[in-house]
Design a protein around this motif. Sequence first.
Motif, PDB file in Angstrom:
ATOM      1  N   VAL A  72      -0.572  46.961 -70.147  1.00 40.45           N
ATOM      2  CA  VAL A  72      -0.660  48.390 -70.473  1.00 40.45           C
ATOM      3  C   VAL A  72      -0.782  48.545 -71.984  1.00 40.45           C
ATOM      4  CG1 VAL A  72       0.401  50.656 -70.232  1.00 40.45           C
ATOM      5  CG2 VAL A  72       0.807  48.895 -68.483  1.00 40.45           C
ATOM      6  N   SER A  73      -1.828  49.233 -72.405  1.00 37.96           N
ATOM      7  CA  SER A  73      -2.020  49.541 -73.818  1.00 37.96           C
ATOM      8  C   SER A  73      -1.817  51.037 -73.995  1.00 37.96           C
ATOM      9  CB  SER A  73      -3.427  49.123 -74.277  1.00 37.96           C
ATOM     10  OG  SER A  73      -3.587  49.348 -75.669  1.00 37.96           O
ATOM     11  N   MET A  74      -0.733  51.399 -74.661  1.00 36.84           N
ATOM     12  CA  MET A  74      -0.331  52.802 -74.770  1.00 36.84           C
ATOM     13  C   MET A  74      -0.537  53.337 -76.179  1.00 36.84           C
ATOM     14  SD  MET A  74       3.213  52.659 -72.498  1.00 36.84           S
ATOM     15  CE  MET A  74       3.728  50.992 -72.953  1.00 36.84           C
ATOM     16  N   ALA A  75      -0.673  54.636 -76.269  1.00 40.92           N
ATOM     17  CA  ALA A  75      -0.716  55.290 -77.571  1.00 40.92           C
ATOM     18  C   ALA A  75       0.716  55.482 -78.073  1.00 40.92           C
ATOM     19  CB  ALA A  75      -1.428  56.629 -77.466  1.00 40.92           C
ATOM     20  N   LYS A  76       0.849  55.548 -79.384  1.00 41.55           N
ATOM     21  CA  LYS A  76       2.166  55.767 -79.979  1.00 41.55           C
ATOM     22  C   LYS A  76       2.348  57.225 -80.373  1.00 41.55           C
ATOM     23  CE  LYS A  76       5.259  54.016 -83.574  1.00 41.55           C
ATOM     24  NZ  LYS A  76       5.413  53.054 -84.705  1.00 41.55           N
ATOM     25  N   THR A  77       1.321  57.809 -80.976  1.00 41.53           N
ATOM     26  CA  THR A  77       1.332  59.208 -81.374  1.00 41.53           C
ATOM     27  C   THR A  77      -0.020  59.825 -81.042  1.00 41.53           C
ATOM     28  OG1 THR A  77       0.599  58.642 -83.616  1.00 41.53           O
ATOM     29  CG2 THR A  77       2.978  58.819 -83.244  1.00 41.53           C
ATOM     30  N   SER A  78      -0.105  61.127 -81.113  1.00 45.89           N
ATOM     31  CA  SER A  78      -1.368  61.806 -80.836  1.00 45.89           C
ATOM     32  C   SER A  78      -2.315  61.662 -82.022  1.00 45.89           C
ATOM     33  CB  SER A  78      -1.120  63.287 -80.546  1.00 45.89           C
ATOM     34  OG  SER A  78      -0.501  63.917 -81.654  1.00 45.89           O
ATOM     35  N   ASP A  79      -3.607  61.810 -81.748  1.00 45.86           N
ATOM     36  CA  ASP A  79      -4.658  61.688 -82.749  1.00 45.86           C
ATOM     37  C   ASP A  79      -5.445  62.997 -82.763  1.00 45.86           C
ATOM     38  OD1 ASP A  79      -7.023  61.088 -84.209  1.00 45.86           O
ATOM     39  OD2 ASP A  79      -6.848  58.969 -83.689  1.00 45.86           O
ATOM     40  N   ALA A  80      -5.595  63.585 -83.943  1.00 42.61           N
ATOM     41  CA  ALA A  80      -6.277  64.881 -84.033  1.00 42.61           C
ATOM     42  C   ALA A  80      -7.789  64.773 -83.890  1.00 42.61           C
ATOM     43  CB  ALA A  80      -5.930  65.554 -85.363  1.00 42.61           C
ATOM     44  N   ASP A  81      -8.332  63.586 -84.121  1.00 44.06           N
ATOM     45  CA  ASP A  81      -9.792  63.413 -84.063  1.00 44.06           C
ATOM     46  C   ASP A  81     -10.147  62.071 -83.431  1.00 44.06           C
ATOM     47  OD1 ASP A  81     -12.513  63.750 -84.412  1.00 44.06           O
ATOM     48  OD2 ASP A  81     -12.488  63.049 -86.502  1.00 44.06           O
ATOM     49  N   PRO A  82      -9.867  61.902 -82.133  1.00 42.84           N
ATOM     50  CA  PRO A  82     -10.094  60.606 -81.490  1.00 42.84           C
ATOM     51  C   PRO A  82     -11.553  60.290 -81.186  1.00 42.84           C
ATOM     52  CG  PRO A  82      -9.277  62.164 -79.892  1.00 42.84           C
ATOM     53  CD  PRO A  82      -9.239  62.865 -81.222  1.00 42.84           C
ATOM     54  N   THR A  83     -12.434  61.289 -81.234  1.00 41.59           N
ATOM     55  CA  THR A  83     -13.834  61.037 -80.889  1.00 41.59           C
ATOM     56  C   THR A  83     -14.447  59.980 -81.794  1.00 41.59           C
ATOM     57  OG1 THR A  83     -14.038  63.325 -80.136  1.00 41.59           O
ATOM     58  CG2 THR A  83     -16.076  62.112 -80.466  1.00 41.59           C
ATOM     59  N   ARG A  84     -14.002  59.918 -83.037  1.00 43.65           N
ATOM     60  CA  ARG A  84     -14.535  58.922 -83.968  1.00 43.65           C
ATOM     61  C   ARG A  84     -14.277  57.502 -83.458  1.00 43.65           C
ATOM     62  NH1 ARG A  84      -9.409  59.557 -85.428  1.00 43.65           N
ATOM     63  NH2 ARG A  84      -8.337  57.830 -86.470  1.00 43.65           N
ATOM     64  N   LEU A  85     -13.181  57.326 -82.706  1.00 42.20           N
ATOM     65  CA  LEU A  85     -12.878  56.022 -82.111  1.00 42.20           C
ATOM     66  C   LEU A  85     -13.616  55.831 -80.798  1.00 42.20           C
ATOM     67  CD1 LEU A  85      -9.003  55.687 -82.640  1.00 42.20           C
ATOM     68  CD2 LEU A  85     -10.775  54.317 -83.737  1.00 42.20           C
ATOM     69  N   LEU A  86     -13.582  56.849 -79.955  1.00 47.97           N
ATOM     70  CA  LEU A  86     -14.122  56.713 -78.607  1.00 47.97           C
ATOM     71  C   LEU A  86     -15.637  56.578 -78.599  1.00 47.97           C
ATOM     72  CD1 LEU A  86     -11.865  59.361 -76.838  1.00 47.97           C
ATOM     73  CD2 LEU A  86     -11.587  56.876 -76.859  1.00 47.97           C
ATOM     74  N   LEU A  87     -16.299  57.082 -79.630  1.00 51.61           N
ATOM     75  CA  LEU A  87     -17.754  57.012 -79.710  1.00 51.61           C
ATOM     76  C   LEU A  87     -18.242  55.788 -80.476  1.00 51.61           C
ATOM     77  CD1 LEU A  87     -20.334  58.598 -78.934  1.00 51.61           C
ATOM     78  CD2 LEU A  87     -20.130  59.816 -81.114  1.00 51.61           C
ATOM     79  N   ALA A  88     -17.319  55.100 -81.168  1.00 52.14           N
ATOM     80  CA  ALA A  88     -17.705  54.031 -82.082  1.00 52.14           C
ATOM     81  C   ALA A  88     -18.199  52.780 -81.357  1.00 52.14           C
ATOM     82  CB  ALA A  88     -16.527  53.670 -82.979  1.00 52.14           C
ATOM     83  N   GLU A  89     -19.191  52.130 -81.952  1.00 45.29           N
ATOM     84  CA  GLU A  89     -19.679  50.842 -81.444  1.00 45.29           C
ATOM     85  C   GLU A  89     -18.562  49.802 -81.479  1.00 45.29           C
ATOM     86  OE1 GLU A  89     -22.599  49.811 -80.327  1.00 45.29           O
ATOM     87  OE2 GLU A  89     -23.851  51.581 -80.629  1.00 45.29           O
ATOM     88  N   GLU A  90     -17.705  49.874 -82.488  1.00 47.10           N
ATOM     89  CA  GLU A  90     -16.618  48.904 -82.613  1.00 47.10           C
ATOM     90  C   GLU A  90     -15.674  48.974 -81.417  1.00 47.10           C
ATOM     91  OE1 GLU A  90     -13.201  47.491 -85.865  1.00 47.10           O
ATOM     92  OE2 GLU A  90     -14.172  49.450 -86.070  1.00 47.10           O
ATOM     93  N   THR A  91     -15.426  50.190 -80.931  1.00 46.30           N
ATOM     94  CA  THR A  91     -14.569  50.345 -79.765  1.00 46.30           C
ATOM     95  C   THR A  91     -15.177  49.660 -78.542  1.00 46.30           C
ATOM     96  OG1 THR A  91     -13.551  52.399 -80.518  1.00 46.30           O
ATOM     97  CG2 THR A  91     -13.626  52.037 -78.139  1.00 46.30           C
TER      98      THR A  91
END
Length: 266
Positions: free
Chosen positions: A167-186
């Motif tokens: 299980v990979s969980m988040a620790k805190t909320s992110d105000a702008d997660p799209t930059r991660l979810l859309l990234a090629e690196e992800t």
Amino acid sequence: MEKLQAALEKARSKRNGMSPPERAKAPKPTASKPGGTDALWADLKPFDVDEKQLQRNRIVTREASSKAAPFDILRTKVLLQMRQNGWKRLAITSPMPRSGKTTTACNLALGLGRQSDLRSILMDLDLRDPSIHKFFDKTPEKGIGDVLSSKVSFADQAMRFQENVAVSMAKTSDADPTRLLLAEETAEVISQVEAQYQPDLMIFDLPSVLVNDDTRAFLKNVDCALIVARANKTRYSQFDTCEREIAEHTNVLGVVLNAFMSSGTD
């Protein structure tokens, strides 16, 4: 919007160089750690959850029971259909919040954990409002966002429930997660985790489709999606829009009509 669509198409076409069945049959890169995949799983930090904590959040699949039966049926149907198509990556989402998608994701993961011959990975990608760590009452030292941005490794961030559920969980909320979810690196990080840990199933708990663009940004990375709708709450127009938007980016595996959930959970 045109730039977002162009980025989605580019990332999806890159990932879809092989069809899902071809990807499933392709040779897996050897894990870099001596001892191979078994050692990688064994080295993940173990955790357990108090049974009362699970009951409070309607997580009922740790043990076989009449309460677990509906989720066990879902587990079997999902697994068989995904195997038939050569799929391994499952997104779980909903048209609107408070439909029970996280409850479904956690129950599915723990239900799969009872299959000793299977290994599953559950990732909380509802980064604006993460809740899996609340369901399990476990806060990781580092969040999943640090894994996606390659600041820490999956091995140092993920935790292991019993022997075969990571299980990979988040620790805190992110105000702008799209930059991660859309990234090629992800996309590359997800593929690396899959190649090293060789799970039978990867489950991604995603945000509700109609509240922001986060889920749209990530769907290029999955083989299929399960839609959770809440009886007497989700409007048909919301479901219809959600289904059509998901179908533009990946396969719709099916729909779960949910009528029970704890107050304040998603």
